[in-house]
Design a protein around this motif. Structure first.
Motif, short mmCIF file in Angstrom:
data_model
loop_
_atom_site.label_atom_id
_atom_site.label_comp_id
_atom_site.label_asym_id
_atom_site.label_seq_id
_atom_site.Cartn_x
_atom_site.Cartn_y
_atom_site.Cartn_z
N ASP B 310 -2.04 -11.61 9.30
CA ASP B 310 -2.76 -12.68 10.15
C ASP B 310 -4.27 -12.25 10.11
O ASP B 310 -4.51 -11.03 10.41
N LEU B 311 -5.11 -13.23 9.81
CA LEU B 311 -6.48 -13.20 9.84
C LEU B 311 -6.97 -12.08 11.10
O LEU B 311 -7.73 -11.59 11.35
N ASP B 312 -6.41 -12.88 12.26
CA ASP B 312 -6.83 -12.57 13.76
C ASP B 312 -6.38 -10.87 14.01
O ASP B 312 -6.94 -10.44 14.93
N HIS B 313 -5.46 -10.63 13.01
CA HIS B 313 -5.05 -9.23 13.33
C HIS B 313 -6.34 -8.01 13.35
O HIS B 313 -6.21 -7.16 14.23
N SER B 314 -7.11 -8.41 12.44
CA SER B 314 -8.18 -7.32 12.44
C SER B 314 -9.64 -8.01 13.27
O SER B 314 -10.53 -7.36 12.83
N TYR B 315 -9.37 -8.84 13.93
CA TYR B 315 -10.64 -9.57 14.47
C TYR B 315 -11.49 -8.61 15.33
O TYR B 315 -10.99 -7.77 16.21
N LEU B 316 -12.67 -8.58 14.90
CA LEU B 316 -13.50 -7.69 15.67
C LEU B 316 -14.89 -8.78 15.94
O LEU B 316 -15.37 -9.39 15.02
N HIS B 317 -15.22 -8.87 17.23
CA HIS B 317 -16.44 -9.75 17.78
C HIS B 317 -17.20 -10.12 16.36
O HIS B 317 -17.88 -9.36 15.83
N GLY B 318 -17.20 -11.39 15.74
CA GLY B 318 -17.83 -11.63 14.47
C GLY B 318 -17.05 -12.19 13.58
O GLY B 318 -17.25 -12.99 13.00
N GLY B 319 -15.82 -11.55 13.42
CA GLY B 319 -15.05 -11.86 12.31
C GLY B 319 -13.79 -10.87 11.89
O GLY B 319 -13.86 -9.41 12.54
N PRO B 320 -13.06 -11.04 11.05
CA PRO B 320 -12.11 -9.96 10.79
C PRO B 320 -12.38 -8.90 9.93
O PRO B 320 -13.38 -9.07 8.94
N VAL B 321 -12.00 -7.75 10.07
CA VAL B 321 -12.25 -6.65 9.17
C VAL B 321 -11.64 -6.62 7.96
O VAL B 321 -12.05 -6.39 6.78
N ARG B 322 -10.55 -7.39 7.66
CA ARG B 322 -9.84 -7.75 6.45
C ARG B 322 -9.57 -9.19 6.35
O ARG B 322 -8.67 -9.67 6.34
N PRO B 323 -10.70 -9.49 5.71
CA PRO B 323 -10.75 -10.89 5.50
C PRO B 323 -9.96 -11.36 4.20
O PRO B 323 -9.51 -12.73 4.07
N SER B 324 -10.14 -10.41 3.05
CA SER B 324 -9.22 -10.81 1.91
C SER B 324 -7.67 -10.60 1.86
O SER B 324 -7.31 -9.80 2.67
N SER B 325 -7.03 -11.26 1.18
CA SER B 325 -5.39 -11.15 1.17
C SER B 325 -5.28 -9.63 0.28
O SER B 325 -4.36 -9.11 0.68
N ARG B 326 -6.41 -9.32 -0.47
CA ARG B 326 -6.36 -8.07 -1.10
C ARG B 326 -6.18 -7.01 0.07
O ARG B 326 -5.35 -6.18 0.04
N SER B 327 -7.14 -6.98 0.96
CA SER B 327 -7.15 -5.78 2.00
C SER B 327 -6.01 -5.97 2.82
O SER B 327 -5.47 -5.06 3.39
N ARG B 328 -5.42 -7.19 3.15
CA ARG B 328 -4.47 -7.28 3.97
C ARG B 328 -3.06 -6.96 3.43
O ARG B 328 -2.41 -6.08 4.04
N TYR B 329 -2.67 -7.30 2.35
CA TYR B 329 -1.51 -6.66 1.50
C TYR B 329 -1.59 -5.21 1.46
O TYR B 329 -0.69 -4.29 1.77
N ARG B 330 -2.92 -4.61 1.23
CA ARG B 330 -3.08 -3.30 1.00
C ARG B 330 -3.04 -2.53 2.58
O ARG B 330 -2.19 -1.46 2.28
N GLN B 331 -3.26 -3.11 3.38
CA GLN B 331 -2.88 -2.53 4.82
C GLN B 331 -1.35 -2.51 5.07
O GLN B 331 -0.95 -1.30 5.60
N TRP B 332 -0.76 -3.51 4.85
CA TRP B 332 0.53 -3.48 4.91
C TRP B 332 1.27 -2.23 4.18
O TRP B 332 1.95 -1.64 4.78
N LEU B 333 1.15 -2.40 2.88
CA LEU B 333 1.67 -1.25 1.89
C LEU B 333 1.29 0.03 2.36
O LEU B 333 2.15 1.06 2.31
N THR B 334 -0.08 0.21 2.26
CA THR B 334 -0.20 1.58 2.53
C THR B 334 0.04 2.05 3.82
O THR B 334 0.24 3.35 4.17
#
Lengths: 272, 387, 150
Positions: B310-334
């Motif tokens: 979810d985009l909001d998972h990494s939300y930091l005032h201003g925007g998400p830290v992981r806006p790309s699906s690349r970084s979100r899949y990477r977060q899950w797997l790593t």
């Protein structure tokens, strides 16, 4: 191991407007008190019906258990907190997080470097060092702000000058500002940094932290003598919600204060 | 085969009626018995009023992005692999009220719901899921802070594990070291046999309470023949795993491949739907929701399952830290395969294969790990050493 | 501050001594105008104490201060490159003590001793690079009021 409890009610006993969008809330327990906070630790502060946000403690008054939190209005919850008046009640959970490692700074010069609201989590450090001058070497406080009007704790900064080197710089001079203009790293040349025996504590926007830490390393300070306070989304404060991960770190447990030597490679990875 | 056995027996053989008695005994002891049952074209977990609801005669066909029930001639109840749900549905519920807050006369009071949770008996906990429960114990119950919701539900839970004899094409517990034989943590464990010798279960106890329950079941003394047959069934299952995780140091592999081009490749396929995190038996992320009633004097704090997709998972005032699906899949797997070790001392993956089955675009965690491993071990280019 | 300023600190001692031999002590009271935009960049300073504001002329407005230069820092690098004209104006904010270097003599020294010239140019480039980076970071307006929606 402690059980996650609901918040404890804390009454707002005073509010101090610090800048146009930041307020310091002085809070006293309405009934039971939370365990003692250490500088750099944070509380989950609950605005009734709106939500919770993690906010570092910006002053700890041990005599009566008062906690001060300096809140900047950046969202719905922090906005609601900034509108509180004396007598209002908030919910508080904590203390959470690592806090600044001041034991490792014993006997060394302490260099506090803050950008913007980043001075809030560092203020208890200054208080502690000033309270126990013989435990530490020289104290330096370098502060960067957007304008002079955005400076936190202006009266206190004046008071600190009597026993510490305090340098302030602004991004934009406003009429009447006679001080330094430029980024906070520019103040490093003005401070007498004894790189071989200094412990630096940094808090501010991540770009400012990275840039400042690099400037310190360029001046000979080892990365493991630099502590930085980092920020990520936090929902629980107890390591259960998974939001505050930065690679291997759960910042609510392993941070927010971390050693720069360990966190530098993580901060270098985009979108980690 | 009808009289209760002597309480001293560590193991026994029971039949279908013994299984029925097991459900009855557990219910009589005050447990809410949860087990597999067929509903909506899948084997789901639900409260069992009797063992009759078990999926007797149902197997499953699993493949990446596919789940199909198929009938079995042998009438086996547990000859099927993991369904869409896991036990976290009950131990770490998707939606929990954490507290109620009331504001009146300038006071703020917080109340938690002190109603004791049901005492669950889980019937049919697969070895992979048994490990998943142990992993969630570490995350939610035995860390620096304990989650009272999880702890309350977990501390009284009675676990009846069932060893796997019919792994699916997406299973890889052997390569994760979690199955198909049951590890520690169960109160009772069953191994199902449905062959020319009849439909029966070799049952052992793993706790004093398990032994007490076992003693109440109608059955017969186990002999070496049944033990041997059961062990063979499980060991044969180990040879029929549909998939395998590459046998490399995954913790190191994940830490060393954060900039691998494979992340772009998987990002081009991943829909960031979060299905993998919902079906994963160890994924634990939650978010919060604060609600008030119309008077504005009563508020509630709810906790809901969340997903790192979810985009909001990494939300930091201003925007998400992981806006790309690349970084979100990477977060899950790593996280699952790598940084879980740093945080909780083990892998976060148990090899159940659910994330493969329930991925709408058939992304396969074992294939992604293998691709990262291949990239990390690619031949040196221009004299540069491989990572 | 008794240590050599950072600009000279990194130079070999022989280079440092030859450069300092060209320097003279200078002091300025508060509000002293050191140079104006477009004026001849015929000298530079290493600040020992005090603070100097760099400003830009905008007709009809008080010249806005874009940066300040303080102890340990180099004031002025326009003397390095033709046409040797100041890009900004400079005025002391408080009393200033500095070493003042004559630009033509330093340039002549650099020409005569290319190794010294190279080392000094490298150090000046480093300072310019740091200031460029600092300026870029200020462009981000990191402390600006949040525009977030949370």
């Amino acid at each position: 191991m402690s059980r996650v409890m609901p918040p404890l009610p804390y009454r707002v006993t005073a509010t101090h407007p610090e800048t146009a969008d930041a307020v310091s809330l002085e809070l006293l327990p309405a009934a039971a008190a939370l365990p003692r906070f250490r500088p750099g630790q944070f509380a989950m502060v609950y605005a009734f019906g709106v939500g919770e946000v993690p906010i570092s403690v910006s002053a700890i008054r041990h005599q009566d258990g008062a906690l001060v939190h300096t809140v900047r209005a950046v969202g719905a919850v922090s906005g609601a907190l900034c509108r509180l008046r004396p007598g209002d009640v908030v919910g508080l959970r904590g203390p959470y997080g690592t806090g600044w490692d001041l034991d490792s700074a014993a006997g060394a010069d302490v260099l506090v470097i803050a950008g913007g609201i980043g001075l809030a989590p560092l203020r208890p450090v200054v208080h502690q060092v000033l309270d126990r001058p013989r435990r530490y070497g020289r104290l330096g406080v370098l502060v960067g702000a957007r304008t002079a009007e955005d400076l936190l704790y202006r009266d206190e900064l004046r008071h600190w000058r009597t026993s510490a080197q305090v340098e302030v710089t602004v991004d934009r001079p406003t009429p009447g500002w006679q001080g330094t203009v430029g980024v906070v790293t520019g103040l490093l040349d003005r401070s007498e940094l004894r790189a071989e025996n200094t412990c630096a504590l940094l808090c501010g926007p991540e770009v400012m932290i990275r840039h400042t830490a690099q400037a310190l390393i360029a001046r000979g300070l080892p990365a493991h003598r630099i502590q930085v306070s980092l920020e990520r989304n936090m929902r629980c404060g107890t390591g259960h919600c998974g939001h505050c991960q930065l690679g291997p770190l759960l910042l609510c447990l392993d941070g927010p204060v971390v050693d720069y030597a360990g966190s530098q490679p993580l901060l270098a990875v985009r979108e980690l | 085969m009808s009289a209760p056995m002597a309480p001293a027996a560590d193991d026994a053989v029971i039949g279908r009626e013994g299984l029925a008695a097991l459900v009855d005994v557990l219910r009589a002891r005050g447990f809410t018995v949860i087990g597999p049952t067929v509903r909506g074209g899948a084997i789901v977990l639900d409260e069992l009023e009797s063992a009759e609801s078990l999926p007797y005669g149902w197997g499953v066909e699993l493949e990446a992005g596919q789940y199909r029930l198929r009938e079995r001639a042998d009438g086996a109840a547990f000859a099927n692999a993991a369904g869409p749900q896991s036990w976290k549905t009950f131990l770490h519920p998707a939606r929990v009220r954490q507290w109620r807050a009331e504001r009146s006369d300038g006071q703020l009071t917080f109340e938690t719901d002190d109603t004791p949770p049901p005492r669950f008996a889980f019937l049919g906990v697969r070895p992979c899921d048994l490990r998943a429960i142990a992993i969630q114990d570490r995350v939610l119950a035995t860390g620096r802070h304990a989650d009272p919701v999880y702890q309350g539900r977990r501390s009284g839970a009675f676990l009846v594990s069932v060893e796997c004899t019919e792994p699916g094409a997406t299973c890889f517990c052997v390569s994760m070291g979690t199955g198909p034989a049951a590890g520690p943590g169960y109160d009772l464990v069953l191994t199902e046999l449905a062959d020319e010798g009849g439909h029966r279960f070799w049952i052992r106890s793993g706790s004093p309470e398990g032994a007490e329950v076992l003693a109440e079941l109608p059955g017969r003394i186990a002999d070496d023949a049944i033990r041997e047959a059961a062990r063979e069934g499980v060991s044969a299952a180990a040879d029929r795993m549909g998939r395998a995780m590459p046998s490399v140091d995954l913790h190191r592999l994940m830490a060393g491949t954060l900039e691998a081009p494979r992340w772009d490749d998987v990002a081009s396929r991943c829909l960031t739907c979060g299905n993998c995190t919902m079906v994963c038996p160890t994924c634990f992320c939650t978010t919060t929701e604060d609600v008030t009633d119309l008077t504005g004097d009563h508020a509630e704090r709810w906790r809901l399952w969340d997903s790192c997709f979810d985009l909001d998972h990494s939300y930091l005032h201003g925007g998400p830290v992981r806006p790309s699906s690349r970084s979100r899949y990477r977060q899950w797997l790593t996280h699952k395969l790598g940084t879980w070790y740093d945080q909780f001392g083990s892998s976060g993956c148990v090899g159940c294969g659910r994330c493969i089955v329930w991925c709408p675009v058939a992304i396969d965690i074992t294939e992604e790990a293998a691709a990262l491993h291949d990239w990390a071990n690619r031949p040196a280019d221009n004299g540069a050493a491989p990572e | 501050m008794t240590d050599p300023p950072s600009l000279l600190g990194a130079l070999p001692k022989t280079h440092r001594d030859r450069l300092l031999a060209l320097a003279r002590d200078s002091s300025f009271p508060t509000g002293e105008r050191l140079f104006d935009e477009g004026g001849p960049a015929d000298r530079f300073w290493l600040i020992r104490s005090g603070e100097v504001a760099l400003d830009l002329y905008i007709p009809g407005r008080q010249a806005p201060v874009v940066e300040t230069i303080g102890p340990g820092q180099l004031l002025g690098w326009s003397w390095l490159f033709p046409p040797y004209r100041w890009h900004l104006g400079a005025q002391t904010l408080v009393p200033v003590d500095a070493w003042e270097f004559p630009a033509d003599q330093v340039r002549a020294l650099c020409t005569a001793d290319p190794e010294l010239g190279y080392q000094l140019t490298l150090r000046c480039a480093e300072v310019i690079g740091e200031r460029l980076q600092a300026t870029r970071i200020r462009l981000l307006d990191l402390y600006a009021p949040s525009t977030g929606v949370s």
